[in-house]
Structures are given as structure tokens and as C-alpha cells.
Motif scaffolding. Structure first.
Motif, PDB file in Angstrom:
ATOM      1  N   ASP A 175     -27.683   6.606   6.946  1.00  0.00           N
ATOM      2  CA  ASP A 175     -26.375   6.176   6.561  1.00  0.00           C
ATOM      3  C   ASP A 175     -26.058   6.510   5.105  1.00  0.00           C
ATOM      4  O   ASP A 175     -25.596   5.800   4.265  1.00  0.00           O
ATOM      5  CB  ASP A 175     -25.990   4.577   6.884  1.00  0.00           C
TER       6      ASP A 175
ATOM      7  N   SER B  82     -20.466   7.264   5.020  1.00  0.00           N
ATOM      8  CA  SER B  82     -19.518   6.537   4.250  1.00  0.00           C
ATOM      9  C   SER B  82     -19.289   7.300   2.967  1.00  0.00           C
ATOM     10  O   SER B  82     -19.957   8.287   2.739  1.00  0.00           O
ATOM     11  CB  SER B  82     -19.898   5.083   3.860  1.00  0.00           C
ATOM     12  N   PRO B  83     -18.049   7.193   2.374  1.00  0.00           N
ATOM     13  CA  PRO B  83     -16.912   6.737   2.808  1.00  0.00           C
ATOM     14  C   PRO B  83     -16.384   7.262   4.086  1.00  0.00           C
ATOM     15  O   PRO B  83     -16.788   8.315   4.494  1.00  0.00           O
ATOM     16  CB  PRO B  83     -16.036   6.891   1.522  1.00  0.00           C
ATOM     17  N   LEU B  84     -15.338   6.583   4.580  1.00  0.00           N
ATOM     18  CA  LEU B  84     -14.826   6.790   5.860  1.00  0.00           C
ATOM     19  C   LEU B  84     -14.172   8.146   5.803  1.00  0.00           C
ATOM     20  O   LEU B  84     -14.538   8.823   6.923  1.00  0.00           O
ATOM     21  CB  LEU B  84     -13.652   5.984   6.301  1.00  0.00           C
ATOM     22  N   ASP B  85     -13.663   8.815   5.129  1.00  0.00           N
ATOM     23  CA  ASP B  85     -13.158  10.018   4.943  1.00  0.00           C
ATOM     24  C   ASP B  85     -14.109  11.207   4.898  1.00  0.00           C
ATOM     25  O   ASP B  85     -13.728  12.379   5.153  1.00  0.00           O
ATOM     26  CB  ASP B  85     -11.991  10.377   3.906  1.00  0.00           C
TER      27      ASP B  85
ATOM     28  N   ARG C 224     -17.195  10.639   6.920  1.00  0.00           N
ATOM     29  CA  ARG C 224     -17.871  10.296   7.736  1.00  0.00           C
ATOM     30  C   ARG C 224     -18.018  11.471   8.795  1.00  0.00           C
ATOM     31  O   ARG C 224     -17.439  12.351   9.015  1.00  0.00           O
ATOM     32  CB  ARG C 224     -17.505   9.315   8.494  1.00  0.00           C
TER      33      ARG C 224
END
Lengths: 830, 162
Positions: free
Chosen positions: A579, A610-613, A615
Motif C-alpha cells: 500500500d 494512496s493518495p486517492l488520486d 491510486r
């Protein structure tokens, strides 16, 4: 299969249609190893490709449409070693087709409907060792033109139409022939004359497979005096009686390994009984194998002709009536696979060295056996339960070196291998181990090299669990767990360990010194755990580490300062499926990943979580520029904030000065209501009222003074009054300096505003009156005032009449400076 | 029924393999059996080849010794062979099963150990639980593969019970 003839009518157009659908293509062959190995399978080739390098050694041309092999077909490939021509629709092979292939060792012709095979088809081929001609419409070996292939070791002519087992005379020219596969042919009768060549030539050490031939008769004495390495006769007999007579026909054969039985899908016999094997008494057999008979075998009498066999292998036989084996057999090896024992067989075989019992029905309970010579024991895949493992008493042997109890049921560890100190290989994987972490189970296994306790439901609590394993080289313990999910220091003394598998152990943390003694470790598997960071310090002492697998964890990043401690011997590091946080905080770790790309396994598969953008984006594509950009943004905003706050502080501090400034612009000069604004301490008010006001306002010309007790507008803040009434509307400011003045905060404030006011209006507007001798110490606190008084002229209130007269004259003069000539004033003066 | 089976098998065994081109259409759907309230259809999901399969006497009350016929030409050596079965109904998984068919030592079946290019024709019983199939439509994914995970045969079957 029987095919109705009228179907051909439908098939032929269908075939024609299909072949129209598939236009010829010339797709390039796949290069497996450059200049060596080429894969041209299924490429619709109609001729042998000529665009491949002549250095090609392995060529796969299977599933093409070559149809016809002319002479010297492969002259472009003189280096060929392996040639695969499976399913090439070859019908004709001309003379010298393989000529000049001096290095060819393997030729595969499987599935070609050969109709015409020239006598010189296989000429040349001096190095050919393996010839596969399965499904090639071969009718007899006699006409097969292979008599000159002196180096041939393996001849596979299975699944043809060969009727006769007659081994042709040219076999005497094949001194190296070892394997002859004649399975799935049409051999029915075997006569003495068929084996003539073997009678003559006893140097051959041949293995013959005659499985799936419909054998009905073997002439007695055919095999007398013949020595074979292996003879396989699976699914070769239609009934028990045929089998019985045929085995009797084998009398006199000396064979290293004899394989009898059937296949599950090719069962013919349903009346098998012990008499079938009576004929084996006349054979000399080293190893015997019997497989897949449907009938249950009732007693061990079956084996009475096999007492002197060295190895017995019984596979998929219904032996559920059999209780055990007692010491009348001289077997050294016994293998029982899938034999449906209903209880653990009693075993008392003094010469047995190797015993394998696997894939039995579930639910057996181990019973003690008496096998004093046993060295190798495999009891895997039986669902076996073991009430007290393991010590000398269980097997009555102290020679055991290999013990496999994997894929079984509950095994209770009650003894630490007393009397079994010779064990080198121990396997418990996927069994349910109990009490393995209660004491030092393996304490006496000083010679153990291999230990597998993977997926044994072991929860390591006791740190001495592996004590005593000083020779261990391989330890597999995947799928277990540790107390608190922390890997404790359990690998002491394991200086010889080279392989350690700790995957899927729910590990969250690793203690620093855990691997300190593992100086020989080459492979460490930490995958499928729950590690959150790549903590490198524990691996620091692993001087020989080659491979480290940390994939499938939850690693976010690693501490930067530790990255330098990675063992220098490391060549493979797997960090995929973690991750990773692709944020600037871990910029140096991400940079390290890029720098160590050679070290990392499938580095491009390492994805951000991460971060979401970010992923799903590869870690390698993280750009440092993003971080620099945000640094600039941060820098700019900090500076802006600083400036704004400084401005705010300044505004707060100089609020009144600014008010003054704003007022100065509004009130132009000459509009002054007052001649002077008097700044004084209220303690000096008496003097101001009685002397200053009296003399200046009532004198000639009269001056208007601004006095706070009289002129300030009630209801307005004092500060506003001072500025708006006092300064804005006055031409001059009179400062009455005294000790009280210096002590009053309001006075000092007013004085400071006055200073600014004087600066802003850029004229000398402040008149100082020193009322009494001021204490030097007080004055010094007001450094500015002190300096000013030192440098500027000021008025001093004096007690003498003359002094006062001069005082008032000087004061008037100072106040008159810049006073506009007003008619009122003139009138008043007159 | 027999005639149909024979045609199917011959066609699939003789038909040359595909060229491995990318834009090729899917293999046609074949009928394995339609009898006794049960219909079994299948389609090869191996891009390289189609294969033939039929079931004898199929019915809703599945017999425990169901006989099947299966024919294929091998494109891989099958020293070891494994079968994966995944049964789904209405999009949810009911059963996943993996079974070793061929192992290296003492193979159970005569086709074990066969090599690339050889033809396999299996006619015989298959073990199953022998259950009544409830009404409905089921999808079964069957895959045969070797020890190196190369696909030998792959089928998307649809079982319709009415």
C-alpha cells in the motif's frame, strides 16, 4: 468407434468450407531463445520457413500443413537438435528428408498420417536418441527404416496399428536402445520367435511398454532367459484367465521392474483374484507395481510369489480387507497409494527401509509399527490422527531420516523425537499440530536439515520452539501465527539456515535482533503479512541474503535513514502488492525505489495505494517535481502570511498614527480651529488654568487653546478626541513637561502622536515648556524626549517676574508663527 | 444421439486449429445433451481450439456414474493434469473445485503422460455426487490445465434444468 458411412458426405464439404475460412498466413515464428529456439506452432505454414537462422537448435513446427517432406528438407538448419513435426499432416517422407542433421537428438512425428515412408527417410541422423512416431499409421516395426540409428535410446511407436511384437533383426544394431513404447497397438499374440533378437543379444537393457494391447496369448518360454529393465502391462488383458495364463507365459523372465494393473478408464477385468499372480513365482523381479484394479483384494496371499521382491508399489487397489503385513516378506520398500485401508495397517517388516502410505481414506488413527530398518516414512495425505508424536516407540526404528506427516489431521506433539535423532527431513505441513509451541519439540533433532510446519495452526508463544535445530537449512512455516503478531527472537543457533518462509503469518512487526544469528540465510519470504513499514534494521545482519520477498503486505514506505542498511548481497527484492503512499513525505523512499529498479522484482508492478488520486498508478511514475512545486507554494504562502501579519501588527501598533495620517489629508491647513493643543498631565492642570489659559486666551492677541477638560467632545473615545479634536484642529502643540508628565501614559501617548503629527505636517509645531526641573532618571526613560530637549530650544517656566515676561513673549512669538491674519484678531487687538 | 456425438467428435478432432489470430470469433456453442428435463450446452473458451463432449443419458436426477465422451487433440504434454470447476447461478458462486486428474507416478488414466499432438478420446464414467438438479439455469466453467498452468481445454457450460 464406428462411424456411419453416410456421415462422410457431410464431413467433406464441411472440411472444404473450413479450409476456405483459413487463408494462408506467414506469421513469423516466435523466438524463444534468440538464434537457438523457435516456436512455429500453429502458424498455417505450408512449407518449412526459410527465414530462421541456421544456428537454430530447437525448432517446433507442429500443427502446420507441411504434408510432404522432400529430401534435404532441413538443410538450412544443420545445428538442429530437437525437431517437432507433430500434426503436420505429413503423408510422404522422401529419402534423405533429414539428411545433414548430424546433431539431431529428438525427432517428433506424432499425429502424422504417414502413407509413404521411403526406405532412406531417416538416413543420416547419426545422433538421434529419441524418435516419437505415435499415431503415424505404422503397421509393423519390421518395415520401419530405423536400423541404422545406432545412437537411438528411445523409440515411441504407441497408438499405431502394429500387430506383432516381433522385434526386427535391426534391433541388434541399436545397442543403446532403452525404451520401446508399443502401448495402444494391436498386439494379440507373443511368440518365442518374436523375441529371438533378445535371446541372442543379452546386452540390451530394454524397458518395454505393452499397455493397452489386446494380448490374449504369450507362448510359454518366450521370455525365458531374457532380462528386461522394465515391462509394463497395464490394461493389456481382457479377463482374469487371460492374465493368469499370460503371466505364466512370462516364466523365466528376469525383470527389474514389472508393472501390472489397469487404468481407471480402461478397465477390462472384473474377476481379479489372487491366483492371477501365481505365475509370478517363476519370474525374477526386483520391483513390482500393481495399479487400479477394481476388485477388492482379500488377503495378503496375493503376494506370496513376491516375498523376495525388493520394492512393492500398490496404487488404487481396494485393500480394505487387508489388516497388515507381517514379517515373511523381504521387502525393502513398500508403497501403498489410495488403497482404502479401513484402519492403520499393522506392520512388522524387519527389512523394510522405505514405507509410503498416502491418499488413503480420511479418518485413520496411527498405530505403532515395528519397522526396525525404516529410514524413509511418508504418511502424507491420509487425514491421519496421531495421538502422541513422535519417538522411537512409534516406529521401533532409530534409523529414520525422512518423516513426512503432511496433509493429515490432528497430530499431538507429546515427545521431542527421542530415539529419532537421525532425522534429516521432517514435514508436517497442512496437518493440525497441537502443543508444538509448548516446549522445545525439536530439541533432540541436531541433524535435521529440512523442517516444514506450514499451515499447521501453530501459534508461536514459547520462544524456545526451535531450540536444538543447529543443522537446519530450510525452515518453512508459512500460514502460522505469532503472539501479538510480532516476530520474536526464535531463530537462535540456526547458523546454517539458508531458506526461511514466514509468509502469511499475520506479522505486523519484526523485532530488531530476530535474524541476528542467520548469517547463511539466502532466501527470506515475508510476503502475505501485515507489515506496515519496510523496517530494514532487522535485515541488516543477513550477510548472505539473496532474495527478500515482502510482497502482499501493507507497506506504506520505509524510513529514509535506514535504506542504506540493506544487505549488500541482496539481488532480488519483491515489494509488489503493497500500500505505497505516493506522497512527498516519502519522497526519498520513492526516489530510492527508482534508483534500485534493478534490485526490485517487477518494479513496474509496484502501485500506489494512496493518495486517492494516485491510486493504481505505478510508483515509478511518481514525479519529484510535484513535491518541488508544492514546496514553492508552501514557501510563498508562508512569506505572504508573514507579511500580512507584520502589516496587521504594524496597523494595530500604529493605528492612531494612521488615523492621524488619514485626518491630515482631510483637514487642509488653515482650517485650524485652535492655535495650540496643550499636552499636559492633569497634575499640572492648576498651572495650565491659572497661568497658561489666562495669559494666552485673555492676552493680546488672544490665542485659542484646545484643552481636554473643555474642548473634548463627550461620548467619543479619548484617543479619537486627542487626534480629531486635538491634533487635527490645532496649528501647534504645547507640551508641558514635568515629572507628572513623564509618569503619565496618556501624556506619553499624546507626545508620541505629536511627534508623528509633526513629521506628517512637516513643520516645527511642537513647543516644549519645561515646568519644573525634571528628574534626570525619569527623563532618561523617555530617550527620545531627552534627546529632543537636549537638541531643541525649549521654554522654561521661571519664578522671577522678568523671566516670566520673557517666557510669555517667547511663547507668544512661537504661537504667532504661521497664524493667519484674521479680522477678529485685529479687532480684538485694537 | 450416437450419430450426433460421432459427427461432433470427428469435426472437432479433424478441424485444424486456429491461426491464433486476435480478431477471431468465438467457438460455436455445442449441445452435450438434452434429455429428461436437462439441457447441457457448452462453448470452448480456449482460444486455440474447440473440443467435443457429450453425455450419455443425462437427466435431472444426475446418476452417480454419469458417462461422458470427450475428445481433444493435445497442444501440451500432460504429464500432470488438473481440472478446475466453478459453478455459478444467477451471478453468485456456488462451488469451486479443483481436482488432480493426472499425477506423475502411477497415473490413474491411460491418457496421462500423453504428449503434444496426441489425440485423447475418453469414454467413461465421471465421479459426481448424483444429486437432483433443482430447476434453474447454471453456469459451469471447466478448465483442464497442466503443471505449468498451460490450458489444455476450457469450457463455458450452461446447464438448464426444467
Amino acid at each position: 468407434m464406428m462411424f456411419p458411412s453416410h456421415l462422410a458426405g457431410t464431413l467433406i464439404p464441411a472440411m472444404a468450407f473450413l479450409s476456405c475460412l483459413r487463408p494462408e498466413s506467414w506469421e513469423p515464428c516466435m523466438e524463444v531463445v534468440p538464434n537457438i529456439t523457435y516456436q512455429c506452432m500453429d502458424l498455417n505454414l505450408y512449407k518449412i520457413p526459410d527465414n530462421l537462422p541456421s544456428s537454430t537448435k530447437n525448432l517446433d513446427l507442429s500443427f502446420n500443413h507441411l504434408r510432404h517432406l522432400g529430401s534435404h528438407s532441413f538443410s538450412n538448419f544443420p545445428e538442429l537438435q530437437v525437431l517437432d513435426l507433430s500434426r503436420c499432416e505429413i503423408q510422404v517422407i522422401e529419402d534423405d528428408a533429414y539428411q545433414s542433421l548430424n546433431h539431431l537428438s529428438t525427432l517428433i512425428l506424432t499425429g502424422n498420417p504417414i502413407q509413404s515412408l521411403a526406405l532412406g527417410a531417416f538416413s543420416g541422423l547419426p545422433s538421434l536418441q529419441k524418435l516419437v512416431a505415435v499415431e503415424t499409421n505404422l503397421i509393423s516395426l519390421e518395415n520401419f527404416p530405423i536400423g541404422h540409428l545406432k545412437s537411438l535410446k528411445e523409440l515411441n511407436v504407441a497408438h499405431n496399428f502394429i500387430h506383432s511384437f516381433k522385434l526386427p533383426g535391426y534391433f541388434s544394431n541399436l545397442p543403446k536402445l532403452e525404451h520401446l513404447d508399443l502401448s495402444k497397438n494391436n498386439i494379440q499374440n507373443i511368440y518365442h520367435k518374436d523375441l529371438h533378437i533378445l535371446h541372442q543379444n543379452s546386452s540390451l537393457n530394454l524397458s518395454v511398454d505393452l499397455s493397452m494391447n489386446p494380448i490374449v496369448f504369450i507362448q510359454p518360454g518366450s521370455f525365458k532367459g531374457i532380462r528386461l529393465h522394465e515391462l509394463t502391462l497395464r490394461s493389456s488383458f481382457d479377463s482374469m484367465n487371460i492374465m493368469k495364463t499370460c503371466i505364466q507365459g512370462l516364466a523365466g523372465l528376469e525383470v527389474h521392474r514389472l508393472v501390472l494393473g489397469e487404468f481407471r478408464n480402461e478397465r477390462n477385468m472384473n474377476d481379479f483374484d489372487k491366483s492371477a499372480l501365481e505365475g509370478l513365482c517363476n519370474l525374477v523381479i526386483e520391483e513390482f507395481s500393481l495399479a487400479n484394479l477394481e476388485e477388492s483384494l482379500k488377503d495378503a496371499e496375493l503376494f506370496h510369489c513376491l516375498t523376495n521382491v525388493s520394492a512393492i508399489s500398490l496404487v488404487s487397489l481396494g485393500l480394505y480387507h487387508l489388516k497388515g503385513f507381517h514379517n515373511k516378506y523381504g521387502w525393502r520398500s513398500l508403497e501403498l497409494v489410495n488403497c482404502e485401508f479401513e484402519q492403520f495397517p499393522t506392520l512388522e517388516l524387519f527389512s523394510l527401509e522405505r514405507f509410503i502410505l498416502t491418499e488413503n481414506k480420511d479418518g485413520l488413527t496411527f498405530a505403532e509399527v515395528t519397522l526396525p530398518s525404516l529410514e524413509y516414512l511418508d504418511l502424507s495425505k491420509n487425514g491421519l490422527s496421531f495421538k502422541g508424536c513422535c519417538s522411537y516407540d512409534d516406529f521401533s526404528t532409530n534409523r529414520l531420516t525422512h518423516l513426512d506427516l503432511s496433509f493429515n489431521g490432528v497430530i499431538i506433539m507429546s515427545s521431542n523425537f527421542l530415539g529419532l535423532e537421525g532425522l534429516q527431513h521432517l514435514d508436517f505441513r497442512h496437518s493440525n499440530l497441537k502443543q508444538a509451541s509448548d516446549f522445545s519439540v525439536f530439541l533432540s533433532l541436531k541433524n535435521l536439515r529440512y523442517l516444514d510446519i506450514s499451515y499447521t495452526h501453530t501459534r508461536v508463544v514459547f520462544h524456545g520452539i526451535f531450540a536444538g535445530l543447529v543443522s537446519l537449512e530450510i525452515l518453512k512455516m508459512a500460514g502460522n501465527s505469532f503472539q501479538d503478531n510480532v516476530l520474536p527472537d526464535v531463530f537462535k543457533e540456526m547458523n546454517n539456515l539458508t531458506f526461511l518462509d514466514l509468509s502469511a503469518c499475520q506479522l505486523e512487526q519484526v523485532t530488531q535482533e530476530v535474524f541476528n544469528s542467520l548469517s547463511s540465510l539466502r532466501l527470506l519470504n515475508m510476503s502475505h503479512n501485515n507489515l506496515l513499514t519496510l523496517d530494514i534494521l532487522p535485515y541488516k545482519s543477513l550477510q548472505s541474503l539473496h532474495v527478500l520477498d515482502c510482497s502482499f503486505n501493507r507497506i506504506v514506505a520505509s524510513k529514509n535513514q535506514e535504506l542504506q542498511y540493506f544487505p549488500s548481497s541482496l539481488t532480488f527484492l519483491n515489494l509488489t502488492q503493497n500500500d505505497f503512499a505516493c506522497v512527498c513525505e516519502h519522497q526519498s523512499f520513492l526516489q530510492w525505489v527508482k534508483d534500485q529498479r534493478q534490485l526490485l522484482v517487477e518494479a513496474e508492478q509496484m502501485l500506489c495505494a494512496s493518495p486517492l488520486d494516485m491510486r493504481g498508478i505505478p510508483v515509478l511514475s511518481f514525479r519529484n517535481a510535484t513535491c518541488q512545486m508544492s514546496k514553492t507554494i508552501i514557501g510563498v504562502s508562508v512569506v505572504t502570511l508573514l507579511v500580512v501579519s507584520v502589516v496587521l501588527v504594524l496597523v494595530y501598533k500604529f493605528y492612531f498614527h494612521l488615523m492621524l495620517l488619514a485626518g491630515c489629508k482631510k483637514h487642509s491647513r488653515g482650517e485650524s480651529t485652535y492655535d495650540a493643543f496643550v499636552i499636559y498631565s492633569s497634575q499640572d492642570e492648576d498651572w495650565v488654568r491659572n497661568e497658561l489659559v489666562k495669559n494666552l486666551e485673555e492676552g493680546v492677541p488672544p490665542f485659542r487653546l484646545c484643552l481636554h477638560y473643555r474642548d473634548f467632545i463627550p461620548g467619543v473615545a479619548i484617543a479619537s478626541n486627542i487626534i480629531q479634536e486635538g491634533f487635527h484642529k490645532s496649528r501647534k502643540v504645547i507640551v508641558v513637561v514635568s515629572n507628572h508628565f513623564l509618569q503619565s501614559r496618556w501624556c506619553i501617548f499624546e507626545y508620541e502622536i505629536a511627534q508623528t503629527w509633526q513629521f506628517l505636517s512637516s513643520r516645527a509645531g511642537i513647543i516644549f515648556i519645561v515646568l519644573q526641573k525634571v528628574e534626570k532618571s525619569l527623563l532618561r526613560q523617555q530617550v527620545e524626549l531627552y534627546c529632543l530637549l537636549k537638541r531643541n530650544t525649549y521654554l522654561e517656566w521661571e519664578d522671577s517676574v522678568l523671566g516670566r515676561h520673557i517666557f510669555w513673549r517667547r511663547l507668544r512669538k512661537a504661537l504667532l508663527d504661521g497664524k493667519p491674519w484674521s479680522p477678529e484678531g485685529t479687532e480684538g487687538a485694537e | 444421439m450416437e450419430g450426433f456425438t460421432a459427427v461432433l467428435l470427428i469435426w472437432t478432432l479433424i478441424a485444424p486449429g486456429s491461426s491464433g489470430g486476435s480478431g477471431r470469433e468465438a467457438w460455436p456453442t455445442h449441445l452435450a445433451c438434452r434429455e429428461g428435463g436437462l439441457e447441457v450446452l457448452y462453448q470452448s473458451c480456449d482460444p486455440l481450439q474447440d473440443f467435443g463432449l457429450s453425455m450419455d443419458q443425462c437427466s435431472k436426477q444426475l446418476k452417480s456414474n454419469l458417462n461422458i465422451r470427450f475428445g481433444i487433440i493435445l497442444r501440451e504434454d500432460i504429464k500432470e493434469l488438473f481440472l478446475d470447476i466453478a459453478l455459478t447461478a444467477k451471478g453468485s458462486s456456488i462451488l469451486n473445485y479443483s481436482y488432480p486428474i493426472c499425477e506423475e507416478d502411477q497415473p490413474k488414466f491411460s491418457f496421462c503422460g500423453r504428449r503434444k499432438g496426441e489425440q485423447i478420446y475418453y469414454a467413461g464414467p465421471v465421479n459426481n455426487l448424483g444429486v437432483d438438479i433443482p430447476k434453474g439455469e447454471y453456469q459451469v466453467l471447466l478448465e483442464l490445465y497442466t503443471e505449468s498452468r498451460a490450458t489444455v481445454a476450457c469450457a463455458n457450460a450452461t446447464i438448464i434444468s426444467f
